[in-house]
Design a protein around this motif. Structure first.
Motif, PDB file in Angstrom:
ATOM      1  N   ASP A 248      31.805  49.407  49.648  1.00  0.00           N
ATOM      2  CA  ASP A 248      30.664  48.258  50.106  1.00  0.00           C
ATOM      3  C   ASP A 248      31.699  48.066  51.311  1.00  0.00           C
ATOM      4  O   ASP A 248      32.805  47.745  51.247  1.00  0.00           O
ATOM      5  CB  ASP A 248      30.790  46.891  49.061  1.00  0.00           C
ATOM      6  CG  ASP A 248      30.040  46.054  50.504  1.00  0.00           C
ATOM      7  OD1 ASP A 248      29.598  46.146  50.934  1.00  0.00           O
ATOM      8  OD2 ASP A 248      30.670  44.891  48.848  1.00  0.00           O
ATOM      9  N   TRP A 263      30.401  52.415  58.510  1.00  0.00           N
ATOM     10  CA  TRP A 263      28.673  52.609  57.639  1.00  0.00           C
ATOM     11  C   TRP A 263      28.270  53.670  58.389  1.00  0.00           C
ATOM     12  O   TRP A 263      27.326  53.795  57.947  1.00  0.00           O
ATOM     13  CB  TRP A 263      28.315  50.980  58.294  1.00  0.00           C
ATOM     14  CG  TRP A 263      27.233  51.170  56.834  1.00  0.00           C
ATOM     15  CD1 TRP A 263      26.029  50.858  57.656  1.00  0.00           C
ATOM     16  CD2 TRP A 263      26.616  50.915  55.380  1.00  0.00           C
ATOM     17  NE1 TRP A 263      24.679  50.959  56.019  1.00  0.00           N
ATOM     18  CE2 TRP A 263      25.468  51.445  55.360  1.00  0.00           C
ATOM     19  CE3 TRP A 263      28.156  50.901  54.510  1.00  0.00           C
ATOM     20  CZ2 TRP A 263      25.141  51.458  53.781  1.00  0.00           C
ATOM     21  CZ3 TRP A 263      27.147  51.662  53.239  1.00  0.00           C
ATOM     22  CH2 TRP A 263      26.100  51.171  52.723  1.00  0.00           C
ATOM     23  N   ASN A 318      25.963  44.562  46.443  1.00  0.00           N
ATOM     24  CA  ASN A 318      25.726  44.486  48.233  1.00  0.00           C
ATOM     25  C   ASN A 318      25.819  46.193  48.057  1.00  0.00           C
ATOM     26  O   ASN A 318      25.211  45.687  49.682  1.00  0.00           O
ATOM     27  CB  ASN A 318      27.867  44.151  48.689  1.00  0.00           C
ATOM     28  CG  ASN A 318      27.990  43.004  47.949  1.00  0.00           C
ATOM     29  OD1 ASN A 318      27.153  42.381  47.639  1.00  0.00           O
ATOM     30  ND2 ASN A 318      28.790  42.877  47.697  1.00  0.00           N
ATOM     31  N   LYS A 322      22.028  46.926  51.536  1.00  0.00           N
ATOM     32  CA  LYS A 322      22.721  47.397  52.976  1.00  0.00           C
ATOM     33  C   LYS A 322      21.949  48.580  52.552  1.00  0.00           C
ATOM     34  O   LYS A 322      21.155  49.135  53.506  1.00  0.00           O
ATOM     35  CB  LYS A 322      23.781  48.061  52.598  1.00  0.00           C
ATOM     36  CG  LYS A 322      24.714  46.258  53.098  1.00  0.00           C
ATOM     37  CD  LYS A 322      26.289  47.107  53.538  1.00  0.00           C
ATOM     38  CE  LYS A 322      27.090  45.966  53.896  1.00  0.00           C
ATOM     39  NZ  LYS A 322      28.833  46.670  53.314  1.00  0.00           N
ATOM     40  N   LYS A 325      17.681  48.585  53.512  1.00  0.00           N
ATOM     41  CA  LYS A 325      17.624  47.806  55.030  1.00  0.00           C
ATOM     42  C   LYS A 325      16.578  49.553  55.505  1.00  0.00           C
ATOM     43  O   LYS A 325      16.261  49.521  56.285  1.00  0.00           O
ATOM     44  CB  LYS A 325      18.620  47.398  55.461  1.00  0.00           C
ATOM     45  CG  LYS A 325      19.198  46.221  55.503  1.00  0.00           C
ATOM     46  CD  LYS A 325      19.853  45.380  55.655  1.00  0.00           C
ATOM     47  CE  LYS A 325      20.614  44.330  55.352  1.00  0.00           C
ATOM     48  NZ  LYS A 325      21.812  43.606  56.105  1.00  0.00           N
TER      49      LYS A 325
END
Length: 420
Positions: A248, A263, A318, A322, A325
């Protein structure tokens, strides 16, 4: 409060062949263990003897209430020499699959979980231009024999881990989940010894964990695509995907850009590999927090796991939010767990994470199952047998299995499809 999960939700646990089977003498990791100056704390040896005890183990998982079992097939066993396939190994994995069905567990198979045949190192390992064709042929042979028994398959486990390792070692000095430390990664001598044991030179010795530059990543992508095509051609009903290790990634003021870069590096750069997949395997253990100077260490007094990263079960939900999306395919949690000798904390870790996972489902995110890492206390790579991730303890002097309360806890959830 009670959380009811969808009726077809997949509940189970996971292992990796090399970590539980024992005596995978044809694999590159075996050479690494035996190499002069090896950083491995223990030699795997018999491991937990799962290659012999798999039927009893599968029966035990079922008796605990679990509904699915994710395990890997060891490429080096199936193809001990280039183009030569072992009938006995194929029949062994056929019986594992049949045992799952006999005891009511749905099998989820990984075709590659870190370890590779030693002979692959002699032709350049994961830098060889021939690796996509060779890997896809191995998958094709397995699915010609076993495809009708495999409803879900991961071509590769944690395709992004090599890049994460490189980034961690270069910038942070952390110990990643697979337990390979930065000093070991950089030390050339033991890799030269391991290469010799594989019958090659260090220039050809490119293990899966070294797929961290663009050329090798391109080969890995092609290997996944060709393997998926081969599997679908032979067994169109099988759902095909891959898994990624994803912390995360968070930020504090000043660290937003660094967090976004991480990320992108860890997840988004691999999105094109997923085009055409049936599901995404998500694997999570903790969080990473970035500030203006880079990674922010856990606060003094923060609870750490045996692997020295932060105890943070909230990370799972979390990360699900993410990745959702950017995905249009279902998410299957193919690993999530904690190295600890305090099973009360493991139970809490599972409960807190599953409450968050349920909130994701409630909000419309397609999460289809949860497979806990790991079924047994096992061989944790270079950390040896010192790390205890398992739902089931193992007395390696007798190979007796001892289920922990966490195993019963997850089994009750699986049986009732309810979290309380």
């Amino acid at each position: 409060m009670k959380y009811l999960f969808p009726k077809d939700f997949i509940w189970g646990s996971a292992t990796a062949a090399y970590q539980v089977e024992g005596n995978n003498t044809g694999s590159d990791f075996w050479a690494e263990e035996q190499a002069e100056g090896s950083p491995y704390a223990d030699k795997s040896g018999d491991a937990i003897d799962h290659y012999r005890l798999y039927r009893e183990d599968i029966a035990l998982m079922a008796s605990l209430g679990l509904k699915a079992y994710r395990f890997s097939i060891e490429w080096a066993r199936v193809e001990p020499a280039p183009g030569q396939y072992s009938r006995s190994a194929i029949e062994h994995y056929r019986d594992m699959l049949n045992a799952c069905y006999e005891y009511g567990l749905m099998p989820v198979v990984a075709m590659h979980h870190f370890s590779s045949p030693q002979w692959l190192m002699r032709i350049g390992g994961w830098a060889s231009p021939s690796v996509p064709e060779r890997f896809s042929k191995y998958c094709e042979v397995v699915f010609q024999e076993l495809g009708s028994l495999i409803p879900y398959v991961l071509t590769f486990n944690e395709i992004n881990l090599p890049v994460m390792l490189r980034d961690v070692f270069m910038n942070n000095g952390l110990v990643p989940p697979v337990g390979i430390d930065s000093a070991s990664w950089r030390a050339p001598q033991w890799r030269e010894s391991a290469a010799r044991l594989c019958g090659t030179t260090v220039d050809n010795y490119v293990t899966f964990h070294m797929i961290s530059d663009e050329a090798k990543i391109a080969l890995l992508k092609e290997a996944h695509i060709q393997a998926r095509e081969a599997i679908k051609r032979v067994s169109p009903q099988t759902r095909v995907g891959l898994s990624m290790a994803l912390s995360d990634v968070q930020s504090v003021p000043g660290g937003e850009n660094i967090a976004e870069e991480r990320w992108q590096l860890y997840f988004r750069k691999y999105l094109s590999m997923l085009e055409g997949d049936d599901f995404f395997g998500l694997q999570n253990y903790t969080r990473e927090v970035y500030g203006q100077e880079g990674l922010v260490r856990p606060a003094p007094g923060a609870e750490l796991t045996q692997m020295k990263y932060e105890y943070y079960p909230e990370a799972l939900a979390n990360v699900i939010r993410k990745v959702a999306k950017d995905l249009s395919i279902p998410i299957l949690i193919t690993e999530h767990g904690i190295g600890t000798d305090d099973d009360v904390r493991r139970v809490n870790f599972i409960r807190t994470a599953l409450a968050g996972l349920h909130s994701c489902i409630r909000d419309g995110i397609a999460v289809t199952g949860y497979l806990h890492w790991t079924t047994f206390d096992n061989f944790e790579w270079n950390a040896g047998y010192s790390m205890t991730f398992g739902l089931i303890a193992v007395d390696r002097s007798t190979q007796e299995r001892h289920p922990k309360e966490s195993a019963h806890y997850l089994g009750r959830i699986a049986q009732t499809n309810t979290l309380e």
